[in-house]
Design an enzyme around this catalytic site. Structure first.
Site: not given
Ligand code: NAD
Length: 497
Positions: A191, A244-246, A249, A267, A301, A400
């Site tokens: 996804k 994605g975001s903490t 996660g 991650e 990130c 962040e």
């Molecule tokens: P996000 O957490 O908002 O979304 C990430 C993904 O999760 C998207 O595909 C989103 O549609 C999905 N999502 C959102 N809510 C969900 C739920 N309730 N259930 C399942 N899936 C859901 O993050 P973002 O805004 O897309 O990306 C930015 C974040 O990603 C930042 O916090 C950044 O630090 C982190 N990031 C981490 C790394 C790493 O390797 N550590 C790399 C890149 C980005």
């Protein structure tokens, strides 16, 4: 390197065919209920394409197809050397279509074309090729057991893996997930982030062209809240890999616990410390301090957003950093000379603007930038921005921002630098700059992060693992350590008569 000009890329963008349908069971299809969602170009705010907005029905269909092909053994039981051939072909197809993929990524994310062409697309191809080439050199183990026994420790794929990825490096993070998962024999339902689905959709078609059996890779664009959570709670999904975001996660860990305890690897976010001592190579450190935050508009990130500078060199050093910041003024992403594009969308732009206001209210000094820039009409461009005179308790030092905002914190001693660096819920990355090997290694060891640079920032390649300590996540992408996230260990114990 490409010699295409801004005009060439604009012309190509106008004639580009964009695939917006989901990829399920080896074919591009509409969402079951016909729903679509527009994806926008952040440089102009214009709609690039209507993209399928999948829901639980599509997700059940994709998981069923992934499970069927896994159980049939078409891919999961294929000899590693045969899997390798398909993955190498897939990487070659990505390289053959590099300009198209780079353009798609630039239009969808607002990333500079020179980055997508020279960094993101090659990184994705390398990840897929590297994982494929590694898989037929990856041995299992025989344990040191008594002489009348034989104990095998073997790795088996998990089954169906759901991969959920963010919008900031859509193509390369996708590759970091799907390459080791597929190389080890799993079937993947991916996804992408709802605002940046285009390269993931295109690369699924290339996988089929390379010979990946139907059902081994499926791509479902759609909203996180409904589609993502449905996948994360699915009883037939055995592995969940997320970038994605903490906060999201944490929700996913909860969903795994509520459902089938699927193996869940995360991650997450960061607020990484970049620590500069007085004896460092200040020219190099200053240039990299700017790169560490402003690369990809700070939507990284691992961005070195907390710059910790030894007080004795603070003013001299910050004058150099500000000079380098001027080289990161935003430009049109399709111009090969551009180093920083717009924020990915209006919401992200507003978040950045809000944190600039918060930093000013908290009493930090706005030393550079802080404003919107008009580059192309309708784009969400923000200046590279530097706050000096900050302390680590401020929100701009703890939270962040995910934008081009640097928070500068002075320190006096090595112990103080380590304490500030570790005073964070995150532990993703960091760097230390010093010519003293003792200081550099002591600090590198003491800072609780998954990747630490000494006299560099953003160091690393496919040969080393990548991931976080603390609330920056668990599990590891890249290198053969990534295979651990996608396999179960099985012990087979044999006794001789
Ligand atoms: P996000 O957490 O908002 O979304 C990430 C993904 O999760 C998207 O595909 C989103 O549609 C999905 N999502 C959102 N809510 C969900 C739920 N309730 N259930 C399942 N899936 C859901 O993050 P973002 O805004 O897309 O990306 C930015 C974040 O990603 C930042 O916090 C950044 O630090 C982190 N990031 C981490 C790394 C790493 O390797 N550590 C790399 C890149 C980005």
């Amino acid at each position: 390197m490409s010699d295409l000009t801004l005009q060439d890329w604009v012309a190509r963008a106008q004639s580009l065919t964009i695939e917006g349908r989901a990829f399920i069971d080896g074919a591009y299809v509409d969402a079951a209920d016909g729903n679509t969602r527009p994806t926008q170009n952040p440089a102009t705010g214009e709609v690039l394409a209507q993209v399928a907005s999948c829901g639980p029905v599509d997700s059940d269909r994709a998981v069923a197809s992934a499970k069927a092909v896994f159980e049939a053994g078409t891919w999961s039981n294929l000899a590693p050397a045969e899997r390798k051939k398909v993955m190498v072909r897939w990487a070659e197809l990505i390289e053959a279509n590099a300009e198209e993929l780079a353009l798609l990524e630039s239009l969808d994310v607002g990333k500079p074309i020179s980055d997508t062409l020279n960094v993101d697309v090659p990184a994705a191809a390398r990840t897929i090729r590297w994982s494929g080439e590694a898989i037929d050199k990856f041995y299992d183990q025989v344990a040191p057991t008594p002489h009348d026994t034989l104990a095998l420790v073997t790795r088996l794929p998990l089954g169906v893996v759901a991969a959920i990825v963010p919008w900031n490096f859509p193509f390369s993070t996708t590759a970091w997930k799907i390459a080791p998962a597929i190389a080890t024999g799993n079937s993947v339902v991916l996804k992408p982030a709802s605002n940046t689905p285009l390269t993931a959709l295109r690369v699924a078609g290339l996988a089929k062209e390379a010979g990946l059996p139907d059902g081994v890779l499926q791509v479902l664009p759609g909203p996180g809240g409904s589609l993502g959570s449905h996948l994360a709670k699915h009883m037939d999904v055995e592995g969940l890999t997320f970038t994605g975001s903490t906060p999201v996660g944490k929700m996913l860990m909860g969903y795994a616990g509520e459902s089938n305890l699927k193996r869940t690897f995360l991650e997450l976010g960061g607020k990484s410390p970049n620590i500069v001592f007085a004896d460092a190579n200040l020219e190099k450190a200053a240039a990299m301090a700017a790169t560490a935050v402003f690369y990809n508009g700070g939507q990284t990130c691992t961005a070195g957003t907390r710059l910790l500078v030894q007080r004795s060199i603070h003013d001299e050093f910050m004058a150099k950093v500000i000079e380098h910041a001027q080289g990161w003024m935003p430009g049109n992403p399709l111009d090969p000379a551009t180093s920083m594009g717009p924020m990915v969308d209006e919401a992200q732009y507003n978040t950045v603007a809000e944190y600039v206001r918060i930093g000013c209210d908290e009493g930090a000094t706005l030393a550079f930038g802080g404003k919107r820039v008009e580059v192309t009409a309708g784009g969400y461009y923000h200046e590279p921005t530097i706050f000096t005179g900050a302390n680590n308790q401020m929100r701009i030092a703890q939270e962040e921002i995910f934008g081009p905002v640097m928070t500068v914190i002075p320190f006096d001693t090595e112990a103080e630098a380590i304490a500030i660096a570790n005073d964070s819920i995150f532990g993703l990355a960091g760097a230390v700059w010093s010519r003293d090997i003792n200081v550099a290694h002591r600090v590198a060891k003491a800072v609780r992060v998954g990747t630490m640079g000494i006299n560099n920032y953003f160091g690393g390649d496919m040969t080393v693992p990548f991931g976080g300590f603390k609330q920056s996540g668990n599990g590891r992408d890249k290198s053969m350590h990534a295979f651990d996230d996608y396999t179960e260990l099985k012990t087979t114990w044999v006794e001789f008569d």
